[in-house]
Design an enzyme around this catalytic site. Sequence first.
Site, mmCIF file in Angstrom:
data_model
loop_
_atom_site.group_PDB
_atom_site.id
_atom_site.type_symbol
_atom_site.label_atom_id
_atom_site.label_comp_id
_atom_site.label_asym_id
_atom_site.label_seq_id
_atom_site.Cartn_x
_atom_site.Cartn_y
_atom_site.Cartn_z
ATOM 1 C CB CYS A 1 -1.100 -0.175 0.731
ATOM 2 S SG CYS A 1 -2.172 1.055 1.721
ATOM 3 C CB CYS B 1 -2.900 4.213 -5.855
ATOM 4 S SG CYS B 1 -4.179 3.292 -5.320
HETATM 5 N N1 DGL Z 1 -3.922 0.544 -1.562
HETATM 6 C C1 DGL Z 1 -4.310 2.184 -1.263
HETATM 7 C C2 DGL Z 1 -2.160 2.635 -1.690
HETATM 8 O O1 DGL Z 1 -1.672 1.933 -2.179
HETATM 9 C C3 DGL Z 1 -4.640 3.425 -2.421
HETATM 10 C C4 DGL Z 1 -6.517 2.293 -1.738
HETATM 11 C C5 DGL Z 1 -6.593 3.778 -0.323
HETATM 12 O O2 DGL Z 1 -6.838 4.318 -0.266
HETATM 13 O O3 DGL Z 1 -6.849 2.375 0.795
HETATM 14 O O4 DGL Z 1 -2.212 3.964 -1.198
#
Ligand code: DGL
Length: 288
Positions: free
Chosen positions: A69, A204
């Site tokens: 993430c 993301c």
């Molecule tokens: N997994 C998050 C990221 O890579 C994106 C989704 C979220 O906002 O939780 O930033």
Amino acid sequence: MIGVFDSGFGGLTVLSALLRELPAYDYLYLADSARAPYGARSAEVVNEFTLEAVEWLFDQGCPLVVLACNTASARALRNIQQLHLPLRQPDRRVLGVVRPSVEALAGIPVGTVAIPDRTPPSESEGLVAVLGTEATIASDSYGIELRKLAPRLRLVQQACPLWAPLVEAGEIEGPGADYFLRQGLERMRETSAGQWPSRILLGCTHYPLLLPALRRLVPQTTELMDQGELVASRLADWLLRHPDQERKLGRGGARRFATTDDPAWFSERGEKLLGADIKAERLRLRPR
Ligand code: DGL
């Protein structure tokens, strides 16, 4: 097991690249779907949630955790590496996605150890872009790392707060998705005085699912960088350079999936994305 953490199912785009590049290892994927998205949450909360997830993965026997993430990598990784691990888990490692992505953006080849203050900065110049959640962009993590590794590169950063929810809702193609994708790209180009960057990093975990639609909206001269592959190849290199850590990893090809929300929903989404059977288990993360 190698623990792979994401706020939701989007991190399976990173896991899928890890499984292709490093298939022999055992993996435990954790999705905090009940509390996702993380993208609009405060630094303090992202920090807290990420630490709970990392500790759970440690409890399950992961000596190494990859924060797939971006929001967690941008907001929580430094804290975990500098404060939490030395005090509580000195033998374990937590890696994020910002650093390997910045190395790739800066054109630093895999296998070149890039250490700030010790590696000569990359000679790359021109304009590159990072698109991410509000929290990732607000943290300026990409800017901070890129200024160290490639000070001559200009960086434009744009938050695209509606893109991850689009993916969550399954709206990855069609006029509705195109409208919001165009809006994000136009905002990015407002900051770059209309210039298209040579590379756009999809910063993301959800955004690679928008790649086919994005490819139609971005000129061919602009490379769209999918984070999964670059993270996987740089993790393979990290493991080669850290044999003491690599030795701790199981090589039975095991795959385990856990989510804080409905495991049936996660398994269905995940199977489509990974192209493999998934039987996710439900867990409850607790403040420590
Ligand atoms: N997994 C998050 C990221 O890579 C994106 C989704 C979220 O906002 O939780 O930033």
